[in-house]
Design a protein around this motif. Sequence first.
Motif, PDB file in Angstrom:
ATOM      1  N   TYR A 426       0.835  -1.211   0.000  1.00  0.00           N
ATOM      2  CA  TYR A 426       0.000   0.000   0.000  1.00  0.00           C
ATOM      3  C   TYR A 426       0.866   1.257   0.000  1.00  0.00           C
ATOM      4  O   TYR A 426       0.693   2.156  -0.837  1.00  0.00           O
ATOM      5  CB  TYR A 426      -0.903  -0.056   1.229  1.00  0.00           C
ATOM      6  CG  TYR A 426      -1.765   1.149   1.501  1.00  0.00           C
ATOM      7  CD1 TYR A 426      -2.951   1.358   0.815  1.00  0.00           C
ATOM      8  CD2 TYR A 426      -1.425   2.060   2.505  1.00  0.00           C
ATOM      9  CE1 TYR A 426      -3.766   2.447   1.108  1.00  0.00           C
ATOM     10  CE2 TYR A 426      -2.224   3.144   2.814  1.00  0.00           C
ATOM     11  CZ  TYR A 426      -3.398   3.327   2.104  1.00  0.00           C
ATOM     12  OH  TYR A 426      -4.205   4.404   2.393  1.00  0.00           O
ATOM     13  N   ASN A 429       2.714   1.927  -3.303  1.00  0.00           N
ATOM     14  CA  ASN A 429       1.996   2.189  -4.547  1.00  0.00           C
ATOM     15  C   ASN A 429       0.911   3.254  -4.455  1.00  0.00           C
ATOM     16  O   ASN A 429       0.557   3.846  -5.481  1.00  0.00           O
ATOM     17  CB  ASN A 429       1.345   0.890  -5.049  1.00  0.00           C
ATOM     18  CG  ASN A 429       2.355  -0.118  -5.534  1.00  0.00           C
ATOM     19  OD1 ASN A 429       2.844  -0.034  -6.657  1.00  0.00           O
ATOM     20  ND2 ASN A 429       2.675  -1.093  -4.683  1.00  0.00           N
ATOM     21  N   ILE A 430       0.358   3.481  -3.276  1.00  0.00           N
ATOM     22  CA  ILE A 430      -0.751   4.426  -3.140  1.00  0.00           C
ATOM     23  C   ILE A 430      -0.219   5.716  -2.523  1.00  0.00           C
ATOM     24  O   ILE A 430       0.125   5.753  -1.341  1.00  0.00           O
ATOM     25  CB  ILE A 430      -1.877   3.834  -2.273  1.00  0.00           C
ATOM     26  CG1 ILE A 430      -2.327   2.473  -2.808  1.00  0.00           C
ATOM     27  CG2 ILE A 430      -3.051   4.802  -2.208  1.00  0.00           C
ATOM     28  CD1 ILE A 430      -2.948   2.509  -4.180  1.00  0.00           C
ATOM     29  N   THR A 431      -0.136   6.768  -3.322  1.00  0.00           N
ATOM     30  CA  THR A 431       0.386   8.038  -2.824  1.00  0.00           C
ATOM     31  C   THR A 431      -0.691   8.794  -2.056  1.00  0.00           C
ATOM     32  O   THR A 431      -1.876   8.456  -2.115  1.00  0.00           O
ATOM     33  CB  THR A 431       0.879   8.914  -3.989  1.00  0.00           C
ATOM     34  OG1 THR A 431      -0.263   9.326  -4.774  1.00  0.00           O
ATOM     35  CG2 THR A 431       1.852   8.147  -4.875  1.00  0.00           C
ATOM     36  N   HIS A 434      -3.950   9.895  -3.738  1.00  0.00           N
ATOM     37  CA  HIS A 434      -4.934   8.901  -4.178  1.00  0.00           C
ATOM     38  C   HIS A 434      -6.117   8.868  -3.221  1.00  0.00           C
ATOM     39  O   HIS A 434      -5.949   8.981  -1.997  1.00  0.00           O
ATOM     40  CB  HIS A 434      -4.275   7.511  -4.242  1.00  0.00           C
ATOM     41  CG  HIS A 434      -5.048   6.503  -5.023  1.00  0.00           C
ATOM     42  ND1 HIS A 434      -6.194   5.890  -4.543  1.00  0.00           N
ATOM     43  CD2 HIS A 434      -4.855   6.003  -6.277  1.00  0.00           C
ATOM     44  CE1 HIS A 434      -6.662   5.067  -5.446  1.00  0.00           C
ATOM     45  NE2 HIS A 434      -5.866   5.099  -6.519  1.00  0.00           N
ATOM     46  N   LEU A 436      -7.771   6.493  -2.051  1.00  0.00           N
ATOM     47  CA  LEU A 436      -7.745   5.406  -1.066  1.00  0.00           C
ATOM     48  C   LEU A 436      -7.036   5.801   0.226  1.00  0.00           C
ATOM     49  O   LEU A 436      -7.299   5.217   1.281  1.00  0.00           O
ATOM     50  CB  LEU A 436      -7.058   4.166  -1.654  1.00  0.00           C
ATOM     51  CG  LEU A 436      -7.881   3.303  -2.614  1.00  0.00           C
ATOM     52  CD1 LEU A 436      -7.042   2.136  -3.121  1.00  0.00           C
ATOM     53  CD2 LEU A 436      -9.162   2.795  -1.950  1.00  0.00           C
ATOM     54  N   ARG A 437      -6.146   6.798   0.157  1.00  0.00           N
ATOM     55  CA  ARG A 437      -5.374   7.126   1.366  1.00  0.00           C
ATOM     56  C   ARG A 437      -6.252   7.643   2.513  1.00  0.00           C
ATOM     57  O   ARG A 437      -6.145   7.133   3.631  1.00  0.00           O
ATOM     58  CB  ARG A 437      -4.269   8.133   1.024  1.00  0.00           C
ATOM     59  CG  ARG A 437      -3.099   7.535   0.258  1.00  0.00           C
ATOM     60  CD  ARG A 437      -2.376   6.454   1.048  1.00  0.00           C
ATOM     61  NE  ARG A 437      -1.676   6.950   2.203  1.00  0.00           N
ATOM     62  CZ  ARG A 437      -0.386   7.256   2.229  1.00  0.00           C
ATOM     63  NH1 ARG A 437       0.363   7.138   1.134  1.00  0.00           N
ATOM     64  NH2 ARG A 437       0.177   7.688   3.334  1.00  0.00           N
ATOM     65  N   ASP A 564      -6.251   2.671 -13.289  1.00  0.00           N
ATOM     66  CA  ASP A 564      -5.626   3.191 -12.063  1.00  0.00           C
ATOM     67  C   ASP A 564      -4.338   2.403 -11.798  1.00  0.00           C
ATOM     68  O   ASP A 564      -4.349   1.322 -11.193  1.00  0.00           O
ATOM     69  CB  ASP A 564      -6.599   3.060 -10.893  1.00  0.00           C
ATOM     70  CG  ASP A 564      -6.078   3.689  -9.607  1.00  0.00           C
ATOM     71  OD1 ASP A 564      -4.871   3.974  -9.523  1.00  0.00           O
ATOM     72  OD2 ASP A 564      -6.879   3.875  -8.675  1.00  0.00           O
ATOM     73  N   GLU A 566      -1.790   3.026  -9.838  1.00  0.00           N
ATOM     74  CA  GLU A 566      -1.403   2.891  -8.428  1.00  0.00           C
ATOM     75  C   GLU A 566      -2.187   1.759  -7.770  1.00  0.00           C
ATOM     76  O   GLU A 566      -1.613   0.925  -7.034  1.00  0.00           O
ATOM     77  CB  GLU A 566      -1.634   4.210  -7.689  1.00  0.00           C
ATOM     78  CG  GLU A 566      -0.697   5.325  -8.161  1.00  0.00           C
ATOM     79  CD  GLU A 566      -0.886   6.621  -7.383  1.00  0.00           C
ATOM     80  OE1 GLU A 566      -1.635   6.611  -6.373  1.00  0.00           O
ATOM     81  OE2 GLU A 566      -0.295   7.645  -7.777  1.00  0.00           O
ATOM     82  N   LEU A 567      -3.481   1.706  -8.013  1.00  0.00           N
ATOM     83  CA  LEU A 567      -4.306   0.637  -7.462  1.00  0.00           C
ATOM     84  C   LEU A 567      -3.837  -0.732  -7.953  1.00  0.00           C
ATOM     85  O   LEU A 567      -3.655  -1.669  -7.158  1.00  0.00           O
ATOM     86  CB  LEU A 567      -5.765   0.854  -7.863  1.00  0.00           C
ATOM     87  CG  LEU A 567      -6.696  -0.342  -7.622  1.00  0.00           C
ATOM     88  CD1 LEU A 567      -6.891  -0.579  -6.135  1.00  0.00           C
ATOM     89  CD2 LEU A 567      -8.026  -0.142  -8.341  1.00  0.00           C
ATOM     90  N   PHE A 570      -0.692  -1.860  -6.349  1.00  0.00           N
ATOM     91  CA  PHE A 570      -0.939  -2.269  -4.963  1.00  0.00           C
ATOM     92  C   PHE A 570      -1.470  -3.697  -4.903  1.00  0.00           C
ATOM     93  O   PHE A 570      -0.974  -4.541  -4.134  1.00  0.00           O
ATOM     94  CB  PHE A 570      -1.927  -1.284  -4.332  1.00  0.00           C
ATOM     95  CG  PHE A 570      -2.585  -1.758  -3.060  1.00  0.00           C
ATOM     96  CD1 PHE A 570      -1.845  -2.264  -2.010  1.00  0.00           C
ATOM     97  CD2 PHE A 570      -3.972  -1.683  -2.921  1.00  0.00           C
ATOM     98  CE1 PHE A 570      -2.457  -2.691  -0.837  1.00  0.00           C
ATOM     99  CE2 PHE A 570      -4.594  -2.106  -1.762  1.00  0.00           C
ATOM    100  CZ  PHE A 570      -3.834  -2.619  -0.723  1.00  0.00           C
TER     101      PHE A 570
END
Length: 729
Positions: A426, A429-431, A434, A436-437, A564, A566-567, A570
Amino acid sequence: MSDNKIEELQSLLNVPDPNATPASSDAQTRFLFGSAQCHKGTGVLADILNALPPGGLGGNEKAASPYPPVSLPQYDFNTSAQRAYALSKARKENTFEYLKLPGAVVHGNIQCEDVANANEWRYRGGLDEQEYNFNVNDADTNFAGVRLFEGTVAYLEKHFWSIVLSPDIAAKFINLLTVVYSELADGRPERITFEIMDPILLTFPHRKCNTVDELDFYPTFCTDHPKYEERIKQWPKAPYDGDFRFDDLIGWLVTAAPTPVFNYFKPYTQHMSKFPITNNHFRRVQGFESDNLDQAMAEGRLFILDFADFHDETVAARNFDNFGARLHAGICLFAIPANGTGLKTIAIQPTQTPQPGGFWNDIGWFFLGMFGYGDQKHPPSKIITAGDNYWAWQMAKNCITTMTSMAGVIDHLSTHVYLGPIPVAYFRNITEYHPLRPLLDTHLMALVTNNHIGIFEEVGTSGLPNGEGYEYTYGNPYNGLLTGAIQRLSGFSSTTFVNATLRRKNHYHFFEHSTPIDRMADPVLAQLDEYPQHDDNGLAPIINEWVDGYLRLYYHSDQDVKDDTELQGFLYETTHYGNVRGFPDHADTLDELIDIVSRIIYWMSVNHAFGSMVSFMKLSALGVYRDHPIDPHFGYSERDWLNICPPMNVGAGLFMFSRIFTDLPDDWHRSLGKYPKGQFKHDPNVYPLLDVFQQQLQALDDEIREKNSRRRWAYDLRMPSTITVSPWN
């Protein structure tokens, strides 16, 4: 300071002279400690405790900047350069490590910024943000967390005569205070909680408890305690505290399980050669005198709790650092009476190996009773029923409940280890740009740090050049906060415990074990009048609705999910680099993504919950202190039962230590549904969805509380208010 430390502490505590008249001694004791049955929190020891600066479990929080406006990477036209830099940096600093804990994947850089930032509750912006959060403010500067040292002082006051007047207690207690104050001097008050166990083991007498009351380590504050309301709710007693000898309690504990993934309880559908239960055993139990074992099995009225999964570990080489505890992989049979619904405890075989009959086997059993098991690899045992010798039956129940408690601890740590690679992938890959953060950061809070502290021995130096505290490095994986404590406080060695944890970790499947069971679809399970582990679990659809609404603010099509990067990175890395069994390596649709994220939250909260059974020394110490088999017909006494319970120092150490893992300091304190103030400040569109989420959780919590008011024993493992939002404990 006096040169004579013993006299100094005796003077400090106003210890009565053992040669004084009883009236004089009693007067002094009442003066210092008030009622012998109550910790008033106003004596000399309490003054010492209250002089310590605030600091305790769950009291830390920090301010942080609000999240930037979030977007999917394919639509980020304003901060793409900063985003690319953050991604490159994160992939260098967050690494998968495969060698530090063979058989598991851990974070390879505990020092990195992402781990540090995720270690504590962080509110964003001011404390007047829009989150309602059940009217509980986790950023309250007046809240210092649960002060576990207080429980030690309370017990010491309560059992003054049996502890303080032991010959060397004064010198021991000085050592205990030295540890506490040395941690304060080093600027690490949080370590008081972590490092108090060994001083307790050395301070309290190493003798078996003489009464049930001495096995009760819960503080019993008087109502005139200066902070009664604040303190008493942080030390809740088990709901079955007064009923621990009641036979039906064992059945309750396996249907109201100590951990959500606990699944050792099954329908009994065929006889087992290793458990030679007969009608004679069955009919010894009140209410089953005219019943038939085979008929009950055919009607689906029999159930089994079988710890065969731990057989090789419980008979492993003895742990001689554990004050003599053993753990037995026992078997327990339950039954529903004909025309009934309640689960009754029928019979227990403390080990997996039955004692065969015959002349020579009877001779062998006689010598086992005289000399004990010793180092037998597969110690035999006899089946004991509720109709046999009363104290033999009580001892047999402890054999089952101690293993139940240890299985819960293993389940708990194994979910930590199983989930551990998720935050690594996570953060890589997830900045922070994003969406999701803001949603997942709080649910991943402290997982990496707590896994590290719990498993690895702490190696490093305090007082870093930047003045920011303590440096953590990777030491012995068998001597961490939890793995090392098991060596001292249970019937497992730390090596056995870690091996059991790694094996159990491999049992989990991301989808299978985050799908709630509909037990009413099974006609056998449907017979039970209650199965709270399943009956109370209404959380999955509530979480799914919250995630669905949130993600649809940012993803408008299945193509948005596919694009996506980044997703997708992850998901791929969690599966292929993190080796999280059952985790998907990609998502093609928005519905798939909603399901995956919902299950991540479910795992980090619902499947991480942990009951307080391990703190209940009358039944649930992590070991049985008996080296001899239990004979169902021998004339045991209460003294024999007390002898299988932990010694006073071990019980106190285990109780105080276990509080780190078992209780929130208050309902709705960092519980499921809670987010730090300002968590969604960057996007006001989130707040109407959050309000609905929290209202639904509150309604479910109220429903379970109403159920509990009608139950003999309350069950809180499925209550949102007592489930942590993340594996922060």
